[in-house]
Design an enzyme around this catalytic site. Sequence first.
Site, PDB file in Angstrom:
ATOM      1  CD1 TRP A 148      -1.793  -5.657   3.366  1.00  0.00           C
ATOM      2  CD2 TRP A 148      -2.574  -5.987   5.434  1.00  0.00           C
ATOM      3  NE1 TRP A 148      -0.722  -5.643   4.224  1.00  0.00           N
ATOM      4  CE2 TRP A 148      -1.172  -5.850   5.510  1.00  0.00           C
ATOM      5  CE3 TRP A 148      -3.286  -6.204   6.621  1.00  0.00           C
ATOM      6  CZ2 TRP A 148      -0.463  -5.910   6.709  1.00  0.00           C
ATOM      7  CZ3 TRP A 148      -2.576  -6.257   7.828  1.00  0.00           C
ATOM      8  CH2 TRP A 148      -1.182  -6.117   7.848  1.00  0.00           C
ATOM      9  CG  ASN A 149      -4.684  -1.757   8.090  1.00  0.00           C
ATOM     10  OD1 ASN A 149      -4.797  -1.288   6.966  1.00  0.00           O
ATOM     11  ND2 ASN A 149      -4.582  -1.010   9.156  1.00  0.00           N
ATOM     12  CE  LYS A 172      -2.947  -1.721  -5.988  1.00  0.00           C
ATOM     13  NZ  LYS A 172      -2.869  -2.934  -5.176  1.00  0.00           N
ATOM     14  CD  GLU A 175      -0.429  -6.290  -3.000  1.00  0.00           C
ATOM     15  OE1 GLU A 175      -1.093  -5.368  -3.497  1.00  0.00           O
ATOM     16  OE2 GLU A 175       0.669  -6.108  -2.439  1.00  0.00           O
ATOM     17  CD  GLU A 247      -4.435   9.807   6.351  1.00  0.00           C
ATOM     18  OE1 GLU A 247      -3.776   9.592   7.391  1.00  0.00           O
ATOM     19  OE2 GLU A 247      -5.144  10.807   6.192  1.00  0.00           O
ATOM     20  CB  CYS A 281      -2.021   3.289  10.640  1.00  0.00           C
ATOM     21  SG  CYS A 281      -3.704   3.899  10.783  1.00  0.00           S
ATOM     22  N   GLY A 455       2.587  10.993   7.209  1.00  0.00           N
ATOM     23  CA  GLY A 455       1.695  11.364   6.112  1.00  0.00           C
ATOM     24  C   GLY A 455       1.608  12.835   5.814  1.00  0.00           C
ATOM     25  CD  GLU A 459      -7.923   9.300   3.968  1.00  0.00           C
ATOM     26  OE1 GLU A 459      -7.682   8.454   4.831  1.00  0.00           O
ATOM     27  OE2 GLU A 459      -8.268   9.022   2.808  1.00  0.00           O
TER      28      GLU A 459
HETATM   29  P1  NAD Z   1       1.744  -1.141   1.327  1.00  0.00           P
HETATM   30  O1  NAD Z   1       2.377   0.202   1.301  1.00  0.00           O
HETATM   31  O2  NAD Z   1       2.581  -2.327   1.079  1.00  0.00           O
HETATM   32  O3  NAD Z   1       0.564  -1.218   0.250  1.00  0.00           O
HETATM   33  C1  NAD Z   1      -0.512  -0.305   0.254  1.00  0.00           C
HETATM   34  C2  NAD Z   1      -1.127  -0.267  -1.134  1.00  0.00           C
HETATM   35  O4  NAD Z   1      -0.176   0.278  -2.046  1.00  0.00           O
HETATM   36  C3  NAD Z   1      -1.501  -1.652  -1.690  1.00  0.00           C
HETATM   37  O5  NAD Z   1      -2.716  -1.527  -2.406  1.00  0.00           O
HETATM   38  C4  NAD Z   1      -0.353  -1.951  -2.633  1.00  0.00           C
HETATM   39  O6  NAD Z   1      -0.691  -2.838  -3.664  1.00  0.00           O
HETATM   40  C5  NAD Z   1      -0.076  -0.562  -3.190  1.00  0.00           C
HETATM   41  N1  NAD Z   1       1.238  -0.363  -3.799  1.00  0.00           N
HETATM   42  C6  NAD Z   1       2.407  -0.975  -3.506  1.00  0.00           C
HETATM   43  N2  NAD Z   1       3.401  -0.512  -4.296  1.00  0.00           N
HETATM   44  C7  NAD Z   1       2.847   0.438  -5.094  1.00  0.00           C
HETATM   45  C8  NAD Z   1       3.341   1.301  -6.123  1.00  0.00           C
HETATM   46  N3  NAD Z   1       4.616   1.275  -6.480  1.00  0.00           N
HETATM   47  N4  NAD Z   1       2.486   2.148  -6.721  1.00  0.00           N
HETATM   48  C9  NAD Z   1       1.195   2.200  -6.356  1.00  0.00           C
HETATM   49  N5  NAD Z   1       0.649   1.407  -5.399  1.00  0.00           N
HETATM   50  C10 NAD Z   1       1.476   0.540  -4.770  1.00  0.00           C
HETATM   51  O7  NAD Z   1       1.004  -1.230   2.730  1.00  0.00           O
HETATM   52  P2  NAD Z   1       0.233  -2.481   3.344  1.00  0.00           P
HETATM   53  O8  NAD Z   1       1.237  -3.489   3.766  1.00  0.00           O
HETATM   54  O9  NAD Z   1      -0.878  -2.897   2.449  1.00  0.00           O
HETATM   55  O10 NAD Z   1      -0.440  -1.811   4.637  1.00  0.00           O
HETATM   56  C11 NAD Z   1       0.237  -1.639   5.830  1.00  0.00           C
HETATM   57  C12 NAD Z   1       0.750  -0.224   5.979  1.00  0.00           C
HETATM   58  O11 NAD Z   1      -0.317   0.703   5.835  1.00  0.00           O
HETATM   59  C13 NAD Z   1       1.329   0.061   7.333  1.00  0.00           C
HETATM   60  O12 NAD Z   1       2.538   0.773   7.208  1.00  0.00           O
HETATM   61  C14 NAD Z   1       0.297   0.928   8.009  1.00  0.00           C
HETATM   62  O13 NAD Z   1       0.764   1.767   9.018  1.00  0.00           O
HETATM   63  C15 NAD Z   1      -0.244   1.686   6.859  1.00  0.00           C
HETATM   64  N6  NAD Z   1      -1.571   2.219   7.174  1.00  0.00           N
HETATM   65  C16 NAD Z   1      -1.705   3.566   7.423  1.00  0.00           C
HETATM   66  C17 NAD Z   1      -2.940   4.095   7.779  1.00  0.00           C
HETATM   67  C18 NAD Z   1      -3.147   5.566   8.044  1.00  0.00           C
HETATM   68  O14 NAD Z   1      -4.289   6.015   8.006  1.00  0.00           O
HETATM   69  N7  NAD Z   1      -2.108   6.350   8.325  1.00  0.00           N
HETATM   70  C19 NAD Z   1      -4.033   3.237   7.870  1.00  0.00           C
HETATM   71  C20 NAD Z   1      -3.855   1.874   7.618  1.00  0.00           C
HETATM   72  C21 NAD Z   1      -2.614   1.385   7.266  1.00  0.00           C
END
Ligand code: NAD
Length: 479
Positions: A148-149, A172, A175, A247, A281, A455, A459
């Site tokens: 979501w960020n 996907k 949410e 990632e 991130c 990761g 990308e």
């Molecule tokens: P999250 O892992 O909770 O959710 C990410 C996505 O995964 C959402 O769309 C969620 O609905 C989905 N998801 C959750 N459970 C799942 C499952 N079992 N199967 C398939 N999909 C599933 O992360 P978040 O809270 O939305 O985002 C924050 C995190 O993202 C932080 O840890 C941040 O560091 C990371 N992030 C990483 C990067 C990068 O490029 N390395 C960039 C942005 C954010």
Amino acid sequence: MVLNFPASGRWISGSGQVLKTVNPATGDINAEIGTPSPEEIADACIFAHQSAASDSWRKLKPHERATYLYRISAAITEDAEDLAQAQMLENGKALKECRQQAASAAATFRYYAAACETLESIVPPNRGNYLTVTTYEPYGVVAAITPWNSPLTMEAQKVAPALAAGNAVVLKPSEVTTLPSLTLARICEKAGLPAGLLTVLPGYGRDIGPTLLARPEIRMVSFTGGTETGRAIAGVAAKRLIPAALELGGKSPHIILDDADIPAACDGVIDGIFEGMGQSCVAGSRLFVPRAKHDQIVAILVEKAEAIRLGQPTGPDTDIGPLSSHHHRDKVEEYVEAARKEGGIVATGGSRPVGAQFDSGAFYRPTIITGLTNSARVCQEEIFGPVLCVLPFDDEDDLVATANDTAFGLACGIWTSDYRRAWRIARSIDAGTVWINTYKQLSIAAPFGGFKESGIGREKGLQGMRLYQQAKSIYFATA
Ligand code: NAD
């Protein structure tokens, strides 16, 4: 009114549970959005597979595919304000940052349109009476799962190269932020992208994810999100033997050396952690400073942090808005309490801002914590909020060892006037991106990704397109 989503070649309301998204700046409901049932997920994947395999997509020459990406880029520019508003409403980022990210999404489509036209196949050296041509083929249907960020940039970063590579994408979104993805799908449709090449499946990860990833049409998954979710997705991908690009999270060290331009470094540190409320991130969340300069640097940082203007995301003077949700603010608060219990000293922040405009939003003050060691929980776990921990170091060996003493390896910043030290330390740090005398500069042309638990895969850049293709070697006998 419940919003529809694009699946199986049309916009459907879905028979899953309706999803409500909330404006974190006000607590108001933004939208009610339909979600798919398992059968609708299956139908959408089958339709995406047929769309990817159809001659009108599979057999297009790369320069012909590029025309779609150029058109999407132009349509994003035209509707950039819709995208920016959609993101601001759902994750609370300041409107000016959302506008920059919409412009960046347009640039990403343009970059991959150009890559499509210019990337070449390989003729490897000939070792016998044959000629080998290595071509790059799409996987077919790629699942893209996003956080979501920064959905505007992250989704462009996946959708553009995956389409350029000749795939269909099933997206996907988080949410928390579905509106930007629906807006992007509308824009792609308006730009003439054939039906089925971009599907959006709204809903909770736990509801959509397992069904989606079990579908045989999904031949590759590209995920951005938290490390634990990434680990679960990697497990599913391993069982299915499909590639997973991940990632994940970070706990990036930001380093000021004793010969740095301290005021410039402090500006970089402040932006590096507080821009976007630390919900990045690559946020520089652990600051390493020479022990002798610790108090001087903390004093400058406190003054700068207190000058940051919190406010409604739409405010022209707002530097940062709320956190992305009230639930997420609770988590950030818990971390700050944990830091206090471990002996951390809150030099500034550590509480919610006071004032009528902050009452119903998920606001939190930029927070700086001193007095901890790198083993403290807040120095080891990703907070993903506006919390900076300042850690003194004694010498370069101590610095490198402590900066690397984390499960993550996403990014690092180094401020110094000595390019030899910058080079030496940059090479020693376990991170996919290192910035020297700058922070958070990102280019679509440079590979991006994490070491260690941040990761797998890279990308962006030209490899960001190869990520969505598989090599095939074709041999022609020549004698
Ligand atoms: P999250 O892992 O909770 O959710 C990410 C996505 O995964 C959402 O769309 C969620 O609905 C989905 N998801 C959750 N459970 C799942 C499952 N079992 N199967 C398939 N999909 C599933 O992360 P978040 O809270 O939305 O985002 C924050 C995190 O993202 C932080 O840890 C941040 O560091 C990371 N992030 C990483 C990067 C990068 O490029 N390395 C960039 C942005 C954010």
